[in-house]
Write a protein that holds these residues in place. Sequence first.
Motif, PDB file in Angstrom:
ATOM      1  N   LYS A 191       0.869  -1.282  -0.044  1.00 58.32           N
ATOM      2  CA  LYS A 191      -0.077  -0.103  -0.209  1.00 58.32           C
ATOM      3  C   LYS A 191       0.940   1.017   0.027  1.00 58.32           C
ATOM      4  O   LYS A 191       0.928   2.124   0.844  1.00 58.32           O
ATOM      5  N   ASP A 223      -5.615  -3.482  -1.596  1.00 66.19           N
ATOM      6  CA  ASP A 223      -7.107  -3.429  -1.905  1.00 66.19           C
ATOM      7  C   ASP A 223      -7.196  -3.978  -3.202  1.00 66.19           C
ATOM      8  O   ASP A 223      -8.229  -4.679  -3.482  1.00 66.19           O
TER       9      ASP A 223
ATOM     10  N   ASP B 247     -10.802  -0.662   3.832  1.00 64.63           N
ATOM     11  CA  ASP B 247     -10.361  -0.329   2.475  1.00 64.63           C
ATOM     12  C   ASP B 247     -10.142  -1.507   1.750  1.00 64.63           C
ATOM     13  O   ASP B 247     -10.679  -1.967   0.721  1.00 64.63           O
ATOM     14  N   ASP B 251     -13.543  -3.394  -0.994  1.00 64.84           N
ATOM     15  CA  ASP B 251     -12.944  -3.451  -2.322  1.00 64.84           C
ATOM     16  C   ASP B 251     -13.489  -4.766  -2.694  1.00 64.84           C
ATOM     17  O   ASP B 251     -13.938  -4.975  -3.664  1.00 64.84           O
TER      18      ASP B 251
HETATM   19 MG    MG Z   1      -9.492   0.866  -1.674  1.00 59.56          MG
END
Ligand code: MG
Lengths: 356, 356
Positions: A191, A223, B247, B251
């Motif tokens: 991330k 994600d 997050d 998703d």
């Molecule tokens: Mg996201």
Amino acid sequence: MALNIAVLPGDGIGPEIVAQALRVLEVLKKDGLDMTFTEAPLGGQAYDQYGHPYPEFTQKICRAADAVLLGAVGGPQYDTLDRPLRPERGLLAIRKDLGLFANLRPAVLFPELANASTLKPEVVAGLDIMIVRELTGDVYFGQPRGIRTNEEGVREGFNTMIYSEPEVRRIAHVAFEIAMKRGKKLCSVDKANVLETTEFWKEIVIDVAKEYPEVELSHMYVDNAAMQLIRNPKQFDVMVTGNIFGDILSDEASMLTGSIGMLASASLNESKQGLYEPSHGSAPDIAGKNLANPIATILSAAMMLRYSFDNEAAATRIENAVKKVLAAGYRTGDIYEEGTKRVSCSEMGDQIVAAM
Amino acid sequence: MALNIAVLPGDGIGPEIVAQALRVLEVLKKDGLDMTFTEAPLGGQAYDQYGHPYPEFTQKICRAADAVLLGAVGGPQYDTLDRPLRPERGLLAIRKDLGLFANLRPAVLFPELANASTLKPEVVAGLDIMIVRELTGDVYFGQPRGIRTNEEGVREGFNTMIYSEPEVRRIAHVAFEIAMKRGKKLCSVDKANVLETTEFWKEIVIDVAKEYPEVELSHMYVDNAAMQLIRNPKQFDVMVTGNIFGDILSDEASMLTGSIGMLASASLNESKQGLYEPSHGSAPDIAGKNLANPIATILSAAMMLRYSFDNEAAATRIENAVKKVLAAGYRTGDIYEEGTKRVSCSEMGDQIVAAM
Ligand SMILES: [Mg+2]
Ligand SMILES: [Mg+2]
């Protein structure tokens, strides 16, 4: 020199499934692969015998071994024990004792079992992903951590996400080397747009990549990775990521297959010493009934040959035997469908031994 | 008093899809719901006019509004701008300016669109999950953070995962209140067995639960939640979790539906002021062609009525109109299948207005 394998049957269905894996390894031994097997207790079994889930007796055998083959640990009869004595602590203790920092979690779905998935068969049939999860660092182990009252008198919980350069470097090397043994595609999950820890992770992975010019490296946000595993899981070959993302994504990926009784796993240290075990648990409800699916343990033995002993031929021989038996329609209860042949744990072992 | 709605069409397909949502809201207005609409620019559109993605003109209108309806921001023509001037920064700025800490991400799959999912229709048809994600705290915002060389001369990346009691309390209240408006089942997702931050999270959620005795509260580890969303997603009603887990899981859940053009979203602050927008982006490739799917924006308007204005009847009226139009076989290009009627963005608006 003989390959020295510690065998830890453990609890519940552990002894039954390990017995079948040993039969398969015995075939290779008869054909000339020099291996010795030393049995030792772990988990509840070890507590019963030695009063500790990872007793000294077992420690000595595991430290001296080139690899450890484990069944499973845990059972309801141990739930009332003090936490440090519970079977699961034996597993944490052996991981720590051997310095196992690289967790290998394959998500493989043999085409014959595609119906077991909640995903459409065309999306998952033939899935073959290897997730490499760092196992000893990240926010799960970072200091400082705790629950405190801050200077304004407000209570808060806090943990530290952290990765050092050597930690990232060594897991990256494991992942690139695995990619070299497979499809030569590696996706590093981070991330990096938000977290400096993973921005740093990405930087180091890119640096390590220079030593593996044949591997095609890509990067993906966590994600998006959670989405892509559902949208088009077959796009992945090897994925590498930190402890917390690896925890989430490897479990997600395993569920894509719908058949946890088929999934092997491994944990390696820097000298390629490894612990090999099925992803599933000790299933106390069916223990001792000769009903368990031994395939995850048998495939764990194949991983052992590939990743600790660099014996690709022997690993493939086992995997092909499993494929043949599935193609011939043999199924334990957990993967049974109408039109297939239901077999017991030991009968599944018979079939795989015969197919070797 | 009239409900004061700021309307931010934004970039790409934004103006087209927002126009259709406004037509639907106008039907409610004609039927007596007192609303005023004030348009303002955001993102690239705002940069073009004012030299900033969230200019003062827009700030004033948004702060004074009861709710904000947004299309989408971003486009390739802005990719060369300095980071602080890019369209996406406008979105971050408005979230921060309005104190929007609660992100609501529904994952809804109308039975007619079940084929769009990579999951089997029987697993996902009729899916209706609401994920409540905390949006301003957690490891994404915690201090200290950075990349440093430590005392031993080793480089490392680090971030701080942290949640304070008031932060957890306010998001828990939002989640329980949403659960009360829905199926009265709330699943709080944590990793309380490993992370003190989420152990603390769980403790506070359990405390807040005392104020909502009608809501059935459960707890699930994040890795298991990532699995359960695939194994049996319909077990969930409302899920609440921190910023990073939210997050990933929101998703993942959205991808279960296979049709991102259908998914609404909302972000709320403590006074229930909210920003409502489709989950999808500005799709510059089809902008201005009357091809976009306006349904996610129309459903975002329904969320606005439900969550900022407590008008369940009006929200349901919009949602039922969408259902009717889908049942009648109307589809924009992104959700088109053989045997259905392909319509443009504005024709989809026509149909939904007619079905109101
Ligand atoms: Mg996201
Ligand atoms: Mg896990």
